[in-house]
Structure formats: structure tokens, C-alpha cells
Write a protein that holds these residues in place. Structure first.
Motif, PDB file in Angstrom:
ATOM      1  N   GLN A 147       2.325 -15.163 -10.804  1.00  0.00           N
ATOM      2  CA  GLN A 147       1.156 -15.093 -10.332  1.00  0.00           C
ATOM      3  C   GLN A 147      -0.075 -16.195 -10.330  1.00  0.00           C
ATOM      4  O   GLN A 147       0.188 -17.054 -11.225  1.00  0.00           O
TER       5      GLN A 147
ATOM      6  N   ILE B   8      10.701 -17.314  -7.066  1.00  0.00           N
ATOM      7  CA  ILE B   8      11.422 -16.255  -7.777  1.00  0.00           C
ATOM      8  C   ILE B   8      12.709 -16.734  -7.633  1.00  0.00           C
ATOM      9  O   ILE B   8      13.123 -16.917  -6.506  1.00  0.00           O
TER      10      ILE B   8
ATOM     11  N   PRO C  30       0.103 -11.601  -7.181  1.00  0.00           N
ATOM     12  CA  PRO C  30       1.830 -11.802  -7.161  1.00  0.00           C
ATOM     13  C   PRO C  30       2.104 -12.949  -6.055  1.00  0.00           C
ATOM     14  O   PRO C  30       1.603 -12.683  -4.925  1.00  0.00           O
TER      15      PRO C  30
ATOM     16  N   SER D 260      11.177 -14.500 -12.799  1.00  0.00           N
ATOM     17  CA  SER D 260      11.042 -13.014 -12.218  1.00  0.00           C
ATOM     18  C   SER D 260       9.943 -12.674 -11.873  1.00  0.00           C
ATOM     19  O   SER D 260       9.806 -11.677 -11.045  1.00  0.00           O
ATOM     20  N   SER D 261       8.933 -13.227 -12.220  1.00  0.00           N
ATOM     21  CA  SER D 261       7.435 -13.021 -11.711  1.00  0.00           C
ATOM     22  C   SER D 261       6.672 -14.157 -11.799  1.00  0.00           C
ATOM     23  O   SER D 261       6.706 -15.048 -12.817  1.00  0.00           O
TER      24      SER D 261
END
Length: 85
Positions: free
Chosen positions: A50, A29, A55, A47-48
Motif C-alpha cells: 500500500q 506482489i 493498494p 502479499s500486499s
């Protein structure tokens, strides 16, 4: 661009604006990445991330990770981590 190839796009989910990446290097991140392919060329910040709908802050080589993207990407697009800018 000064960057290191970190993976390849394997899937893109248009309705979610999410790309699945097969990684050859770790990403985190906050990293800046560059998507580059036949009709793809843009940069964004990670930004993300998974893995299996959970997450994570870091994804390691060999993992398949889902990432929110700002633009449409295509399978086999390359992903580079931008360094030294």
C-alpha cells in the motif's frame, strides 16, 4: 541467499503487523523477500503493498510502501529481493 537489497524498514506497526519500507529498487506482489537485521532474519512472499493507504501491485524506488509482514521487524532492517532460487 542470492538476493538484491531493495530497501530498508523505516517503521513497524505492531498492532497491524505492517512494515513501512523505503525502497531503493522496485518490488511487486508475489516477490519473495528476506528481512535481515540485528535480531531479524526471515523470508516471506509479498502479499500486499500500500502507498498512502491505497493498494498497489508494484512499488518503485524512492517510494515509501507499507507491507504486511509475518514477523516483527525493526527500523533499519534491510530488505532483500530473493532471486534465482
Amino acid at each position: 541467499m542470492s538476493g538484491k537489497r531493495v530497501g530498508t524498514v523505516t517503521h513497524y506497526f505492531d498492532h497491524l503487523k505492517v512494515a513501512v519500507l523505503a525502497l531503493t529498487e522496485a518490488i511487486h506482489i508475489g516477490d519473495s523477500v528476506h528481512f535481515l537485521g540485528h535480531s531479524t532474519d526471515f523470508r516471506q512472499e509479498v502479499s500486499s503493498l500500500q502507498i498512502e493507504h491505497k493498494p498497489v501491485d508494484t512499488a518503485k524506488p524512492g517510494e515509501d510502501v507499507a507491507m504486511q509482514v509475518l514477523q516483527h521487524v525493526h527500523p533499519n532492517d534491510s530488505v532483500f529481493k530473493i532471486e534465482g532460487e
